[in-house]
Design an enzyme around this catalytic site. Structure first.
Site, PDB file in Angstrom:
ATOM      1  N   GLN A 192      72.048  43.401  52.894  1.00 15.29           N
ATOM      2  CA  GLN A 192      70.717  43.435  53.705  1.00 15.29           C
ATOM      3  C   GLN A 192      70.894  43.735  54.947  1.00 15.29           C
ATOM      4  OE1 GLN A 192      69.154  39.506  52.323  1.00 15.29           O
ATOM      5  NE2 GLN A 192      71.339  38.684  52.941  1.00 15.29           N
ATOM      6  N   GLU A 220      75.637  30.956  48.226  1.00  9.37           N
ATOM      7  CA  GLU A 220      75.169  32.016  48.853  1.00  9.37           C
ATOM      8  C   GLU A 220      75.803  33.270  48.797  1.00  9.37           C
ATOM      9  OE1 GLU A 220      73.167  34.475  51.109  1.00  9.37           O
ATOM     10  OE2 GLU A 220      72.411  32.675  50.891  1.00  9.37           O
ATOM     11  N   ASP A 232      76.938  35.379  43.573  1.00  5.33           N
ATOM     12  CA  ASP A 232      75.750  35.435  43.047  1.00  5.33           C
ATOM     13  C   ASP A 232      75.173  34.324  42.325  1.00  5.33           C
ATOM     14  OD1 ASP A 232      73.384  37.261  42.180  1.00  5.33           O
ATOM     15  OD2 ASP A 232      74.009  36.619  40.298  1.00  5.33           O
ATOM     16  N   ALA A 233      73.946  33.871  42.508  1.00  9.39           N
ATOM     17  CA  ALA A 233      73.616  32.166  42.136  1.00  9.39           C
ATOM     18  C   ALA A 233      73.526  32.627  40.594  1.00  9.39           C
ATOM     19  CB  ALA A 233      72.193  31.919  42.517  1.00  9.39           C
ATOM     20  N   ASP A 236      66.347  27.939  47.214  1.00 18.80           N
ATOM     21  CA  ASP A 236      65.738  28.411  48.291  1.00 18.80           C
ATOM     22  C   ASP A 236      66.216  29.871  48.369  1.00 18.80           C
ATOM     23  OD1 ASP A 236      64.541  28.591  50.815  1.00 18.80           O
ATOM     24  OD2 ASP A 236      66.044  27.792  51.847  1.00 18.80           O
TER      25      ASP A 236
END
Length: 519
Positions: A258, A330, A362-363, A381
């Site tokens: 990103q 994260e 990756d969660a 979050d």
């Protein structure tokens, strides 16, 4: 349409074919990179959902066919036409990223430019194969069906091999090392070099002196344009980026995942990910306290934080006296690095606390590991689910994994968006948590930077937990029992909606977000 036997043969006859096929592979690699540039920009500028991705891919394929038809009248002059096509492709493809980025920055949209670029690049790439097939057959009188088939096989093999090369170069080399604007421009330069090599070494005998002079001038001009872009890319990006934000940009970085931008004005530090505001330092405590402290109401010892790479949630979790261990998951290491440097004063150095274990993963994937078990509290979050990638993290399957990670009597809190501006997405989140075996209680508070913002506190089972604070809760700036009591009340113009859950197969919440904001 094969060339006639009276045309001058391609230089060096059969020996030139490997070099020409190598040029085919290079041009194919460039063509695929241009398409990937468009897809990447679609994702970073306008969200890049399934609809837009499908339009780009389908539009590109349709343009390939159109290009193959449109070039038919020019096949009697394949050499000069091929060189012209490659020069145009190098310029249009090389300038595509900066044109889209600047148009988005100045006008707030780039959809029209994106569609036009897709069509033009697709037409030019589609013209390549008929031209190359004609060039490969030039001077080969009496070629039979088997010979034509072999030529086509060679051409397709080179074309697909080049496409594979381009598909690997963009995500693993060009994008991370050069970025979108420079990556596209560098690809354009390679395209021009391929055209120059083909014109000088292979097609010289088929180009008249006038055509050679025109091709040389066009190549030099195109190369000069792309050279200027490469030289001034940083200035162009900085100017265009600043127009996206009201406050001065103090830090900008593009990670593998990103664009990360920090702005600051009069002490107000703001973090943006892909243009979406993540927090304002003036009021982030309202958001963070509302997300974190309800999940700590049962004085947990082990806490899992999914997302929240800025370290703000970890900061408040660590303030709770019962917390002995925090696992922070994260995906983007660049966000974690930012949290440990520029944001360290704001998050009190939370990610360097010895009680915190930072996991870069990756969660969704990490929750399927054996380590994802026995947590007394989970804080989710995540950014808003406005892309399919983020939509996974608001799915029934994801919340099912979160429920499995909870210890008995554990609590989970989730940021769920705005029940006022995006009510369907908010209630979709609540309904999805219920479908995953969690019992949520929704609540909302006012965060000036975001407006009316919502959350959900849940536990496994069918009975929702009480919404309250632990007596051990440290002093807070915003949240107390009275605020929480009011937070559980929703006005009649934003009533509870019971919706189908969002799943991996049907990411309904992404479409909820794409439907826009409710006034």
């Amino acid at each position: 349409m094969a060339a006639t036997a009276t045309q001058a043969p391609v230089a060096s006859g059969v020996r030139s074919r490997p070099l020409l096929l190598a040029a085919v592979a290079v041009c194919a690699a460039c063509g695929l990179v241009y398409e990937l540039v468009l897809l990447t920009l679609s994702a970073s500028l306008v969200g890049g959902g399934i609809t837009q991705t499908s339009l780009i891919v389908a539009g590109f394929v349709a343009a390939l066919g159109a290009g193959a038809l449109l070039v038919k009248p020019f096949l009697h002059r394949p050499a000069s036409t091929f060189v012209a096509v490659e020069i145009l492709l190098g310029v249009v493809g090389g300038l595509s990223a900066v044109t889209l980025y600047v148009s988005f920055s100045f006008y707030g949209t780039s959809t029209v430019v994106l569609l036009v670029a897709t069509a033009v690049i697709g037409v030019l790439v589609g013209a390549e194969v008929p031209l190359l097939m004609t060039l490969l057959q030039t001077g080969r009188a009496g070629i039979d069906a088997e010979g034509s088939g072999k030529l086509l096989a060679d051409l397709n093999a080179a074309d697909y091999a080049g496409a594979l090369l381009g598909g690997l170069l963009w995500p693993f080399v060009l994008l991370p090392l050069a970025g979108q604007v420079r990556g596209a421009a560098l690809t354009g330069v390679v395209n021009l070099l391929a055209a120059a090599v083909v014109a000088a070494l292979l097609l010289r005998s088929q180009l008249s002196p006038r055509a050679r002079r025109a091709a040389t001038a066009a190549l030099l001009l195109a190369a000069a344009v792309l050279a200027v872009l490469l030289w001034r890319a940083q200035d162009i990006e900085t100017t265009a980026r600043q127009r996206l934000y009201d406050d001065p940009v103090v830090s900008a970085d593009r990670s593998a995942y990103q664009e990360i931008v920090l702005t600051e004005r009069a002490g107000d530090l703001r973090l943006y990910l892909d243009g979406d505001l993540q927090f304002s330092s003036r009021d982030e405590h309202r958001y963070t306290e509302s997300l974190v402290y309800p999940a700590l109401a049962r004085d947990p010892a082990r806490v899992l934080i999914l997302g929240g790479g800025d370290g703000l949630a970890a900061r408040d979790v660590l303030r709770h006296p019962s917390v002995a261990e925090v696992v922070q998951v994260e995906l983007d290491p660049a966000v974690v690095q930012l949290a440990r440097t520029r944001l360290a004063a704001l998050n009190a150095g939370a990610l360097d606390d010895p009680r915190v274990q930072v996991v870069q993963d990756d969660a969704f994937r990490w929750l399927r590991s054996p380590a994802a078990a026995g947590f007394d509290a989970v804080v989710v979050d995540m950014p808003d689910p406005d892309t399919p990638v983020l939509g996974r993290l608001y799915s029934e399957e994801f919340y099912g994994l979160v429920a499995a990670a909870l210890a008995p009597d554990g609590l989970v809190s989730v940021q769920a968006g705005s029940p006022y501006s995006t009510p369907t997405a908010f209630w979709r989140t609540v309904s999805t948590m219920e479908a995953a075996g969690l019992a949520p209680v929704p609540y909302h508070v006012h965060v000036p930077s975001f407006g009316d913002w919502g959350f959900a506190l849940a536990q496994a089972g069918s009975s929702p937990p009480g919404l309250g604070l632990s007596p051990s809760t440290p002093p807070t700036r915003f949240l107390d029992e009275a605020v929480l009591d009011a937070a559980a009340v929703f006005p009649t113009d934003r009533p509870r909606q019971r919706l189908s859950p969002s799943t991996l197969d049907r990411p309904l919440i992404v479409e909820d977000m794409r439907a826009g904001y409710v006034g």
